[in-house]
Design an enzyme around this catalytic site. Structure first.
Site, PDB file in Angstrom:
ATOM      1  N   LEU A 123       0.858  -1.186   0.000  1.00 51.05           N
ATOM      2  CA  LEU A 123       0.000   0.000   0.000  1.00 51.05           C
ATOM      3  C   LEU A 123       0.894   1.235   0.000  1.00 51.05           C
ATOM      4  O   LEU A 123       1.071   1.907   1.021  1.00 51.05           O
ATOM      5  CB  LEU A 123      -0.914  -0.004   1.220  1.00 51.05           C
ATOM      6  CG  LEU A 123      -1.780  -1.262   1.409  1.00 51.05           C
ATOM      7  CD1 LEU A 123      -2.690  -1.102   2.608  1.00 51.05           C
ATOM      8  CD2 LEU A 123      -2.600  -1.543   0.157  1.00 51.05           C
ATOM      9  N   GLU A 172       1.424   4.182  -2.836  1.00 50.68           N
ATOM     10  CA  GLU A 172       1.182   4.727  -4.172  1.00 50.68           C
ATOM     11  C   GLU A 172       2.425   5.365  -4.775  1.00 50.68           C
ATOM     12  O   GLU A 172       2.669   5.256  -5.992  1.00 50.68           O
ATOM     13  CB  GLU A 172       0.024   5.728  -4.125  1.00 50.68           C
ATOM     14  CG  GLU A 172      -1.348   5.093  -3.921  1.00 50.68           C
ATOM     15  CD  GLU A 172      -1.629   4.721  -2.471  1.00 50.68           C
ATOM     16  OE1 GLU A 172      -2.624   4.020  -2.223  1.00 50.68           O
ATOM     17  OE2 GLU A 172      -0.845   5.140  -1.585  1.00 50.68           O
ATOM     18  N   GLN A 220      -6.398   2.423  -7.382  1.00 49.75           N
ATOM     19  CA  GLN A 220      -7.504   1.885  -6.584  1.00 49.75           C
ATOM     20  C   GLN A 220      -8.637   2.878  -6.377  1.00 49.75           C
ATOM     21  O   GLN A 220      -9.779   2.579  -6.659  1.00 49.75           O
ATOM     22  CB  GLN A 220      -7.019   1.334  -5.245  1.00 49.75           C
ATOM     23  CG  GLN A 220      -8.061   0.426  -4.571  1.00 49.75           C
ATOM     24  CD  GLN A 220      -7.526  -0.316  -3.388  1.00 49.75           C
ATOM     25  OE1 GLN A 220      -7.282   0.278  -2.337  1.00 49.75           O
ATOM     26  NE2 GLN A 220      -7.342  -1.614  -3.548  1.00 49.75           N
ATOM     27  N   PHE A 221      -8.364   4.065  -5.836  1.00 51.93           N
ATOM     28  CA  PHE A 221      -9.359   5.133  -5.717  1.00 51.93           C
ATOM     29  C   PHE A 221      -8.681   6.468  -6.011  1.00 51.93           C
ATOM     30  O   PHE A 221      -7.491   6.641  -5.756  1.00 51.93           O
ATOM     31  CB  PHE A 221      -9.973   5.175  -4.312  1.00 51.93           C
ATOM     32  CG  PHE A 221     -10.954   4.069  -4.046  1.00 51.93           C
ATOM     33  CD1 PHE A 221     -12.274   4.182  -4.454  1.00 51.93           C
ATOM     34  CD2 PHE A 221     -10.553   2.921  -3.397  1.00 51.93           C
ATOM     35  CE1 PHE A 221     -13.179   3.159  -4.211  1.00 51.93           C
ATOM     36  CE2 PHE A 221     -11.449   1.896  -3.144  1.00 51.93           C
ATOM     37  CZ  PHE A 221     -12.773   2.013  -3.551  1.00 51.93           C
ATOM     38  N   ASP A 222      -9.479   7.409  -6.523  1.00 50.02           N
ATOM     39  CA  ASP A 222      -8.951   8.705  -6.948  1.00 50.02           C
ATOM     40  C   ASP A 222      -8.159   9.416  -5.859  1.00 50.02           C
ATOM     41  O   ASP A 222      -7.038   9.871  -6.074  1.00 50.02           O
ATOM     42  CB  ASP A 222     -10.083   9.608  -7.454  1.00 50.02           C
ATOM     43  CG  ASP A 222     -11.397   9.349  -6.734  1.00 50.02           C
ATOM     44  OD1 ASP A 222     -11.378   9.060  -5.527  1.00 50.02           O
ATOM     45  OD2 ASP A 222     -12.451   9.421  -7.394  1.00 50.02           O
ATOM     46  N   PHE A 280      -6.774   8.197  -3.299  1.00 47.56           N
ATOM     47  CA  PHE A 280      -5.608   7.434  -2.844  1.00 47.56           C
ATOM     48  C   PHE A 280      -4.361   7.802  -3.652  1.00 47.56           C
ATOM     49  O   PHE A 280      -3.244   7.482  -3.253  1.00 47.56           O
ATOM     50  CB  PHE A 280      -5.834   5.929  -3.010  1.00 47.56           C
ATOM     51  CG  PHE A 280      -6.819   5.324  -2.043  1.00 47.56           C
ATOM     52  CD1 PHE A 280      -7.615   6.110  -1.228  1.00 47.56           C
ATOM     53  CD2 PHE A 280      -6.953   3.949  -1.957  1.00 47.56           C
ATOM     54  CE1 PHE A 280      -8.521   5.546  -0.351  1.00 47.56           C
ATOM     55  CE2 PHE A 280      -7.862   3.362  -1.080  1.00 47.56           C
ATOM     56  CZ  PHE A 280      -8.658   4.173  -0.266  1.00 47.56           C
ATOM     57  N   HIS A 310     -12.580   8.104  -0.952  1.00 44.01           N
ATOM     58  CA  HIS A 310     -12.978   7.099  -1.935  1.00 44.01           C
ATOM     59  C   HIS A 310     -13.730   7.705  -3.114  1.00 44.01           C
ATOM     60  O   HIS A 310     -14.053   6.985  -4.065  1.00 44.01           O
ATOM     61  CB  HIS A 310     -13.838   6.012  -1.277  1.00 44.01           C
ATOM     62  CG  HIS A 310     -13.067   5.116  -0.361  1.00 44.01           C
ATOM     63  ND1 HIS A 310     -12.568   5.540   0.841  1.00 44.01           N
ATOM     64  CD2 HIS A 310     -12.698   3.813  -0.485  1.00 44.01           C
ATOM     65  CE1 HIS A 310     -11.938   4.545   1.442  1.00 44.01           C
ATOM     66  NE2 HIS A 310     -11.993   3.491   0.655  1.00 44.01           N
TER      67      HIS A 310
END
Length: 336
Positions: free
Chosen positions: A53, A55, A77-79, A81, A124
């Protein structure tokens, strides 16, 4: 759309051995939204694998891989993030080709599930397109249809420039009847839709999604279905609205957008992002500069509000709606 994206990844990995897919939970799980489902089983853990995990590590590793001849496709995974990776994206991925006078292109695709409409909790759901569009050296693409999801992702992976590929989360399970075999053949043979998708990544690829005569609604990604619904509702009231799907935020297709606005004489830009200093602001400015003498009224915008993305139960107040669009259309100076 999820199936189309999955097929695009699989077909790109089949066509080019250097294409690798990695990110958080993309391997065993197949991605939070199952976009990478089955890729590890099919291609092995060397070509579709999970990462820690981290980025910034995901983005940084993609730089080294691309420099050494691979074509990494990474998932954030999500914007919201993706922000820890932004330094790598802005300082290295976007600048490397320019910094080396073209000697080191970085064929990296940064896939980001983005925008709202799913009731996601904090971090999220976000609309981060302006950050990437404002960063020279990046291409920024967002599909709104099943067909475009397949074709534009294939073209993004084949591009020698880094592409931020924004996938509207609320459209992942939007359905359409599409012949994927025919799309695959068109793309790989370089005919028809395949040629159009490749050209879109080079010079912009806006498309008229609905013809109209009285005003132009300009939208992209998650806002396109709302714009189409607004145009349908307006038709019941006797007003003919054209809808233009931007498709590629960078490069931007000025020609298609301005041709439509010059013909209709009115323009409304729709996006989910906060309105201040937004992609919608840039589109409005470009339309005003190029279509000033054809406009019957000011170029207006319907966007999210200038607040942090709201809690799940409040997002329906925040997102552009058919009613907000129709109210804005009424303000496009229809009186002589």
């Amino acid at each position: 759309m999820a199936k189309a994206l999955n097929a695009a990844l699989a077909d790109a990995m089949t066509a080019e051995a250097g294409v690798v897919v990695f990110g958080e939970d993309v391997g065993t799980l197949g991605g939070v939204f199952r976009i990478t489902d089955g890729l590890t089983d099919r291609f092995g853990t060397g070509r579709c694998f999970d990462t820690p995990l981290a980025e910034s590590g995901i983005a940084g590793m993609s730089v080294g891989m691309a420099i050494n001849g691979m074509r990494p496709v990474i998932e954030m995974q999500f914007d919201a993030f993706a922000y820890p990776a932004f330094e790598q994206v802005a300082s290295h991925i976007a600048k490397m080709r320019n910094r080396t006078r073209g000697a080191l292109p970085l064929p990296i695709v940064i896939r980001i599930p983005y925008a709202g409409g799913i009731g996601g909790v904090e971090h999220h759901c976000d609309s981060s397109e302006a950050y990437y569009a404002h960063t020279p050296g990046l291409k920024v693409v967002t599909p709104a249809t099943v067909t475009d999801a397949y074709l534009l992702l294939r073209a993004a992976i084949d591009s020698d420039d880094p592409v931020v590929f924004l996938e509207p989360k609320k459209l992942y399970f939007a359905k359409d009847r599409v012949d994927l075999d025919a799309l695959r053949e068109q793309y790989e043979s370089g005919h028809g839709a395949g040629t159009s998708a490749r050209a879109a990544l080079e010079s912009g690829g806006a498309a008229v999604a609905r013809a109209g005569a009285d005003a132009t609604l300009i939208a992209y990604g998650p806002s396109l279905p709302t714009a189409m619904a607004a145009a349908a509702a307006a038709a019941e009231e006797g007003r003919s609205l054209e809808v233009v799907d931007v498709r590629t935020i960078v490069p931007f297709d000025d020609a298609t957008v301005t041709e439509s606005v010059r013909r209709t004489g009115r323009a409304l830009v729709i996006s989910e992002e906060s309105g201040y200093a937004s992609v919608a602001s840039e589109i409005a400015a470009r339309v005003q500069e190029r279509c000033f003498h054809s406009l019957a009224g000011p170029v207006l915008r319907v966007t999210g509000f200038d607040i942090p993305y709201p809690a799940p139960k409040l997002e329906h107040h925040y997102l552009p709606s058919v009613d907000r669009i129709l109210d804005a259309v009424d303000d496009l100076q229809w009186e002589d």
